[in-house]
Design a protein around this motif. Structure first.
Motif, short mmCIF file in Angstrom:
data_model
loop_
_atom_site.label_atom_id
_atom_site.label_comp_id
_atom_site.label_asym_id
_atom_site.label_seq_id
_atom_site.Cartn_x
_atom_site.Cartn_y
_atom_site.Cartn_z
N SER A 134 0.85 -1.19 0.00
CA SER A 134 0.00 0.00 0.00
C SER A 134 0.88 1.24 0.00
N GLY A 135 0.26 2.38 0.31
CA GLY A 135 1.04 3.62 0.39
C GLY A 135 1.90 3.63 1.65
N GLY A 136 1.51 2.83 2.65
CA GLY A 136 2.24 2.83 3.92
C GLY A 136 2.97 1.52 4.21
N ASP A 183 -8.33 0.95 1.77
CA ASP A 183 -8.80 0.87 3.15
C ASP A 183 -10.33 0.89 3.22
N GLY A 203 3.71 1.86 -2.85
CA GLY A 203 2.84 2.97 -3.27
C GLY A 203 3.51 4.32 -3.05
N GLY A 239 -3.79 -1.12 -0.99
CA GLY A 239 -4.15 -0.21 -2.07
C GLY A 239 -3.30 -0.34 -3.31
N PHE A 240 -2.03 -0.71 -3.15
CA PHE A 240 -1.14 -0.82 -4.30
C PHE A 240 -1.45 -2.04 -5.17
N ALA A 286 -3.93 -2.53 -6.61
CA ALA A 286 -4.68 -2.03 -7.77
C ALA A 286 -3.75 -1.89 -8.97
N ASN A 287 -2.46 -1.90 -8.74
CA ASN A 287 -1.48 -1.65 -9.80
C ASN A 287 -1.53 -2.74 -10.88
N PRO A 290 -2.32 11.45 -5.61
CA PRO A 290 -1.22 10.48 -5.54
C PRO A 290 -0.83 9.99 -6.95
N ASP A 316 0.75 4.08 -13.35
CA ASP A 316 0.16 2.84 -13.85
C ASP A 316 -0.38 3.07 -15.27
N PHE A 346 5.89 4.98 -5.79
CA PHE A 346 5.16 5.42 -6.98
C PHE A 346 4.76 6.89 -6.84
N ASP A 347 4.29 7.27 -5.65
CA ASP A 347 3.86 8.66 -5.45
C ASP A 347 5.05 9.61 -5.58
N GLY A 404 0.62 7.24 -7.98
CA GLY A 404 0.55 5.81 -8.31
C GLY A 404 -0.32 5.47 -9.51
N PRO A 405 -1.62 5.81 -9.45
CA PRO A 405 -2.50 5.45 -10.57
C PRO A 405 -2.10 6.11 -11.89
O1 KG4 Z 1 -3.77 1.09 0.91
P1 KG4 Z 1 -3.92 2.45 0.33
O2 KG4 Z 1 -5.25 2.80 -0.26
O3 KG4 Z 1 -3.64 3.54 1.41
C1 KG4 Z 1 -2.52 3.76 2.15
O4 KG4 Z 1 -1.59 2.97 2.21
O5 KG4 Z 1 -2.56 4.83 2.77
O6 KG4 Z 1 -2.77 2.63 -0.77
C2 KG4 Z 1 -2.65 3.81 -1.52
C3 KG4 Z 1 -1.37 3.76 -2.30
C4 KG4 Z 1 -0.95 5.13 -2.81
O7 KG4 Z 1 0.43 5.27 -2.65
C5 KG4 Z 1 -1.33 5.08 -4.28
O8 KG4 Z 1 -0.56 5.90 -5.12
C6 KG4 Z 1 -1.07 3.62 -4.59
O9 KG4 Z 1 -1.48 2.91 -3.44
N1 KG4 Z 1 -1.84 3.18 -5.74
C7 KG4 Z 1 -1.29 2.77 -6.90
C8 KG4 Z 1 -2.36 2.42 -7.75
N2 KG4 Z 1 -3.53 2.64 -7.09
C9 KG4 Z 1 -3.19 3.10 -5.85
N3 KG4 Z 1 -0.02 2.66 -7.25
C10 KG4 Z 1 0.24 2.18 -8.48
N4 KG4 Z 1 -0.72 1.83 -9.36
C11 KG4 Z 1 -2.02 1.93 -9.05
N5 KG4 Z 1 -2.96 1.55 -9.91
#
Ligand code: KG4
Ligand code: ZN
Length: 346
Positions: A137-139, A309, A165, A277-278, A280-281, A180, A186, A168-169, A182-183
């Motif tokens: 994820s992002g964390g 989340d 994540g 969350g990551f 989703a990549n 952010p 992607d 990526f950010d 990340g998406p």
């Molecule tokens: O689990 P999450 O929703 O929240 C936290 O960890 O806070 O993860 C969010 C992270 C962010 O860094 C976002 O940029 C990344 O996941 N993210 C992606 C994609 N969708 C979300 N990174 C790469 N490709 C994606 N499709």
């Protein structure tokens, strides 16, 4: 009859409330404060805490409404007690304790990160006895060996610096993409050539096998991207953004899958669950599917709405803890912003 578990999530910027019965999801409602953070280029903890306070009751009411259930029908309350932002956690935990006390129902303070894996039980059914889980994820970027459907969790490895994540950010920021990033990376990566630039694969050399076999590091990769972009700019060349994105995304997915499949092989585990969350990549999803198939590993990735989340992951873990005979939490539990990943519930 399985108990009706109300799950509450408030570790970061999402306020989530869900109802789960066994491994059946009845309802899952999420309110996000992401829009309020975007202009700061990152989550502002104070803003997130306040948003949870404002969103909690409406989110709870919506969840009960949609499921056609009342609070009196709830058998247990599960809440994410950590890890996460301390202010955000405190809001959700205060609400969960108030409900448990007022309804005279047991409280289960559970681990948010393990919830990212166990939520898959709501989609693909109960876990087999041993499951490998990559939570990204992002964390977080962690490799967990989950046994007995979340009775015990061993953390085999984690990132030593940035989460996937987060990397990526950060790369998104240096490529001038909105937060952010990340998406956006992607999306761009799908149009680029993943073999265009040979970015490094940290901690994969044989010399790291003994010390960091299942650990990750992405900060050197982020720096390598920055250096490469700078050098191109200095040479007066236009940056091939799609190729940079594709090569970077490929490096991240490659390391994640290389180590994860090694861990499955070495621990004799045939089921892999990817959460967070990551997940989703699309580069990671594609690679996990093809390499998993080739390795004879059953790869389970929940749909994207369950990867970010949400309350469902917390209710799912609360429900698993109850099925496994876990003890309820004391109403005096504190939140733990850095809860160890071996702690399933407190
Ligand atoms: O689990 P999450 O929703 O929240 C936290 O960890 O806070 O993860 C969010 C992270 C962010 O860094 C976002 O940029 C990344 O996941 N993210 C992606 C994609 N969708 C979300 N990174 C790469 N490709 C994606 N499709
Ligand atoms: Zn999370």
């Amino acid at each position: 009859m399985n108990p009706l578990v109300l799950g509450i999530e408030s570790t970061c910027d999402e306020t989530g409330v869900a109802l789960v019965e066994g491994t059946d999801l009845l309802v899952d409602v999420t309110a996000s404060s992401m829009d309020e953070h975007a202009r700061f280029g990152g989550i502002v903890p104070e803003v997130a805490s306040r948003a949870h306070l404002e969103a909690f009751l409406p989110t709870l009411e919506q969840a009960l409404d949609r499921a056609g259930r009342t609070l009196s029908e709830v058998d247990a309350i599960a809440v994410a007690a950590g890890p996460g932002l301390v202010g955000s956690l405190t809001v959700g935990n205060a609400a969960a304790k108030a409900l448990a006390l007022a309804l005279d129902r047991p409280l289960y303070g559970v681990n948010h990160v393990i919830g990212h894996a166990v939520v898959d039980e709501l989609v693909h059914g109960e876990f087999p006895d041993r499951v490998m889980s990559l939570v990204v994820s992002g964390g977080h970027t962690s490799l967990l060996l989950i046994e007995g459907s979340a009775v015990t969790v061993r953390e085999l490895g984690h990132t030593l610096d940035d989460a996937a994540g987060e990397a990526f950010d950060k790369v998104g920021r240096l490529l001038g993409l909105p937060y952010p990033g990340g998406p956006h990376i992607d999306r761009l990566a799908r149009e680029g050539d993943p073999t265009a630039i040979p970015f490094p694969r940290a901690l994969t050399a044989p010399k790291f096998k003994a010390t960091h076999a299942y650990d990750f590091s992405f900060s050197g990769l982020k720096t390598a991207v920055a250096r490469w972009v700078e050098a191109e700019q200095d040479a007066g060349r236009e940056i091939p953004v799609a190729d940079v994105a594709a090569s970077f995304a490929d490096a991240v997915a490659d390391v994640l899958m290389m180590k994860t499949l090694d861990a499955c092989r070495e621990h004799g585990v045939e089921t892999l669950v990817i959460g967070g969350g990551f997940s989703a990549n699309s580069q990671l999803r594609d690679m996990a599917t093809t390499r998993g198939e080739a390795a004879g590993i059953d790869v389970r990735i929940p749909p994207i709405r369950y990867c970010t989340d949400n309350g469902a992951m917390i209710a799912a873990l609360g429900s698993a803890v109850m099925r496994n005979g876990g003890v309820a939490s004391d109403l005096g539990i504190g939140v733990d912003s850095s809860m160890p990943l071996t702690t399933v519930s407190v």
